[in-house]
Design a protein around this motif. Sequence first.
Motif, PDB file in Angstrom:
ATOM      1  N   PRO A 139       0.908  -1.199   0.122  1.00  0.00           N
ATOM      2  CA  PRO A 139      -0.180   0.115  -0.040  1.00  0.00           C
ATOM      3  C   PRO A 139       0.918   1.280  -0.237  1.00  0.00           C
ATOM      4  CG  PRO A 139      -1.016  -1.470   1.515  1.00  0.00           C
ATOM      5  CD  PRO A 139       0.328  -2.331   0.953  1.00  0.00           C
ATOM      6  N   PRO A 140       1.771   1.538   0.905  1.00  0.00           N
ATOM      7  CA  PRO A 140       2.394   2.879   0.888  1.00  0.00           C
ATOM      8  C   PRO A 140       3.332   3.058  -0.619  1.00  0.00           C
ATOM      9  CG  PRO A 140       3.045   1.479   2.990  1.00  0.00           C
ATOM     10  CD  PRO A 140       2.553   0.324   1.872  1.00  0.00           C
ATOM     11  N   THR A 141       3.906   1.849  -0.988  1.00  0.00           N
ATOM     12  CA  THR A 141       4.688   2.095  -2.199  1.00  0.00           C
ATOM     13  C   THR A 141       3.552   2.430  -3.427  1.00  0.00           C
ATOM     14  OG1 THR A 141       6.218   0.295  -1.550  1.00  0.00           O
ATOM     15  CG2 THR A 141       6.260   1.150  -3.850  1.00  0.00           C
ATOM     16  N   GLY A 142       2.333   1.671  -3.507  1.00  0.00           N
ATOM     17  CA  GLY A 142       1.344   2.057  -4.431  1.00  0.00           C
ATOM     18  C   GLY A 142       0.992   3.666  -4.410  1.00  0.00           C
ATOM     19  N   LYS A 143       0.553   3.874  -3.280  1.00  0.00           N
ATOM     20  CA  LYS A 143       0.277   5.266  -2.900  1.00  0.00           C
ATOM     21  C   LYS A 143       1.366   6.341  -3.443  1.00  0.00           C
ATOM     22  CE  LYS A 143      -3.164   4.351   0.313  1.00  0.00           C
ATOM     23  NZ  LYS A 143      -3.395   4.672   1.913  1.00  0.00           N
ATOM     24  N   GLU A 144       2.691   6.199  -3.063  1.00  0.00           N
ATOM     25  CA  GLU A 144       3.584   6.931  -3.376  1.00  0.00           C
ATOM     26  C   GLU A 144       3.898   6.919  -4.909  1.00  0.00           C
ATOM     27  OE1 GLU A 144       8.645   6.842  -2.942  1.00  0.00           O
ATOM     28  OE2 GLU A 144       7.513   5.622  -1.667  1.00  0.00           O
ATOM     29  N   TYR A 145       3.392   6.057  -5.624  1.00  0.00           N
ATOM     30  CA  TYR A 145       3.618   6.035  -6.897  1.00  0.00           C
ATOM     31  C   TYR A 145       2.210   6.407  -7.960  1.00  0.00           C
ATOM     32  CZ  TYR A 145       8.490   5.218  -6.728  1.00  0.00           C
ATOM     33  OH  TYR A 145       9.667   5.193  -6.181  1.00  0.00           O
ATOM     34  N   GLY A 146       1.353   6.943  -7.055  1.00  0.00           N
ATOM     35  CA  GLY A 146       0.206   7.484  -7.760  1.00  0.00           C
ATOM     36  C   GLY A 146      -0.987   6.622  -7.620  1.00  0.00           C
ATOM     37  N   VAL A 206       7.687   3.467 -13.907  1.00  0.00           N
ATOM     38  CA  VAL A 206       8.283   4.710 -12.985  1.00  0.00           C
ATOM     39  C   VAL A 206       9.351   4.173 -11.570  1.00  0.00           C
ATOM     40  CG1 VAL A 206       7.961   6.757 -11.560  1.00  0.00           C
ATOM     41  CG2 VAL A 206       6.607   6.149 -13.703  1.00  0.00           C
ATOM     42  N   TYR A 207       8.603   3.231 -10.778  1.00  0.00           N
ATOM     43  CA  TYR A 207       9.444   2.816  -9.954  1.00  0.00           C
ATOM     44  C   TYR A 207      10.511   2.099  -9.958  1.00  0.00           C
ATOM     45  CZ  TYR A 207       9.928   0.639  -4.912  1.00  0.00           C
ATOM     46  OH  TYR A 207      10.624   0.209  -3.832  1.00  0.00           O
ATOM     47  N   LEU A 208      10.820   0.909 -11.138  1.00  0.00           N
ATOM     48  CA  LEU A 208      11.724   0.262 -11.466  1.00  0.00           C
ATOM     49  C   LEU A 208      12.825   1.199 -12.214  1.00  0.00           C
ATOM     50  CD1 LEU A 208      10.104  -2.800 -13.052  1.00  0.00           C
ATOM     51  CD2 LEU A 208      11.844  -2.784 -11.267  1.00  0.00           C
ATOM     52  N   THR A 209      12.476   2.249 -12.989  1.00  0.00           N
ATOM     53  CA  THR A 209      13.456   3.036 -13.448  1.00  0.00           C
ATOM     54  C   THR A 209      13.975   3.770 -12.398  1.00  0.00           C
ATOM     55  OG1 THR A 209      11.876   3.239 -15.599  1.00  0.00           O
ATOM     56  CG2 THR A 209      13.499   4.990 -15.124  1.00  0.00           C
ATOM     57  N   ARG A 210      13.661   4.204 -11.300  1.00  0.00           N
ATOM     58  CA  ARG A 210      14.079   5.081 -10.283  1.00  0.00           C
ATOM     59  C   ARG A 210      14.926   4.331  -9.389  1.00  0.00           C
ATOM     60  NH1 ARG A 210       9.605   8.369  -7.161  1.00  0.00           N
ATOM     61  NH2 ARG A 210       9.551   9.341  -9.022  1.00  0.00           N
ATOM     62  N   LYS A 259      -4.489  -3.282  -8.445  1.00  0.00           N
ATOM     63  CA  LYS A 259      -5.359  -4.166  -9.304  1.00  0.00           C
ATOM     64  C   LYS A 259      -5.410  -3.742 -10.688  1.00  0.00           C
ATOM     65  CE  LYS A 259      -7.611  -6.494  -5.424  1.00  0.00           C
ATOM     66  NZ  LYS A 259      -8.639  -7.189  -4.997  1.00  0.00           N
ATOM     67  N   ASP A 260      -5.341  -2.430 -10.885  1.00  0.00           N
ATOM     68  CA  ASP A 260      -5.531  -1.986 -12.561  1.00  0.00           C
ATOM     69  C   ASP A 260      -4.252  -2.228 -13.344  1.00  0.00           C
ATOM     70  OD1 ASP A 260      -5.103  -0.011 -14.745  1.00  0.00           O
ATOM     71  OD2 ASP A 260      -7.151   0.870 -13.766  1.00  0.00           O
ATOM     72  N   PRO A 261      -4.333  -3.099 -14.286  1.00  0.00           N
ATOM     73  CA  PRO A 261      -3.106  -3.637 -15.011  1.00  0.00           C
ATOM     74  C   PRO A 261      -2.321  -2.377 -15.706  1.00  0.00           C
ATOM     75  CG  PRO A 261      -4.991  -5.188 -15.419  1.00  0.00           C
ATOM     76  CD  PRO A 261      -5.508  -4.019 -15.043  1.00  0.00           C
ATOM     77  N   GLU A 262      -3.224  -1.424 -16.288  1.00  0.00           N
ATOM     78  CA  GLU A 262      -2.517  -0.541 -17.027  1.00  0.00           C
ATOM     79  C   GLU A 262      -1.866   0.609 -16.014  1.00  0.00           C
ATOM     80  OE1 GLU A 262      -3.481   3.173 -19.929  1.00  0.00           O
ATOM     81  OE2 GLU A 262      -4.692   1.401 -20.124  1.00  0.00           O
ATOM     82  N   LYS A 263      -2.756   1.234 -15.101  1.00  0.00           N
ATOM     83  CA  LYS A 263      -2.160   2.200 -13.904  1.00  0.00           C
ATOM     84  C   LYS A 263      -0.967   1.584 -13.320  1.00  0.00           C
ATOM     85  CE  LYS A 263      -6.236   4.846 -13.887  1.00  0.00           C
ATOM     86  NZ  LYS A 263      -7.414   5.160 -12.969  1.00  0.00           N
ATOM     87  N   ALA A 264      -1.032   0.219 -12.779  1.00  0.00           N
ATOM     88  CA  ALA A 264      -0.241  -0.466 -12.032  1.00  0.00           C
ATOM     89  C   ALA A 264       1.107  -0.791 -12.716  1.00  0.00           C
ATOM     90  CB  ALA A 264      -0.378  -1.629 -11.463  1.00  0.00           C
ATOM     91  N   THR A 265       1.009  -0.814 -14.026  1.00  0.00           N
ATOM     92  CA  THR A 265       2.364  -1.143 -14.891  1.00  0.00           C
ATOM     93  C   THR A 265       3.010   0.036 -15.078  1.00  0.00           C
ATOM     94  OG1 THR A 265       1.252  -3.057 -16.043  1.00  0.00           O
ATOM     95  CG2 THR A 265       3.005  -1.887 -17.085  1.00  0.00           C
TER      96      THR A 265
END
Length: 173
Positions: free
Chosen positions: A18-25, A47-51, A36-42
């Motif tokens: 949850p905290p990481t999901g919220k941090e990444y919008g 962004v997270y992996l690039t960082r 659970k949204d495939p497009e938004k989560a991807t």
Amino acid sequence: NAEAVSRSGAVGLWQFMPPTGKEYGLSINRTVDERKDPEKATRSAIVYLTRLYKRFGNWELALAAYNGGPGRVNRAIKRGRSKNFWKVRKHLPRETRNYVPAFIAATYINHYFKDHNLDPIYPDSKFQTTEMVKVYSSLSFAELEEVTGTPRYVIEFLNPSYKQGYIPSSLRG
């Protein structure tokens, strides 16, 4: 599996906590869980992996940090006195140690399945012939089914982030 939930509470295709999901919008509340949204989560995972890649300088450490957290990877680097994943691997938890080789194996199979006489199983056509539409006003899945003629189970499958059987009103769409 967009509905996947780990023992530690990570959710969705990209297993965001949850905290990481919220941090990444990603929105997470009583009606929506965008992990659970495939497009938004991807998009958030990219962004997270690039960082993480920019921080650690290689994909193996970035993937390990994605799985086990950047702090754990930093400690492993200090203990192993190296920024080489294969040298610091023994200082990581088992799940994280195995995550990178499993990711590499999955990538290999994705690219070379034909060389091993493997055939992918594609989703039913009703899951492939869809369109994305932005919705700003609250809309129930029952209303969507009535208007589009799409069976409710298909609407639910294609919209796993909505917990209550409706799309809440939103300015974001």
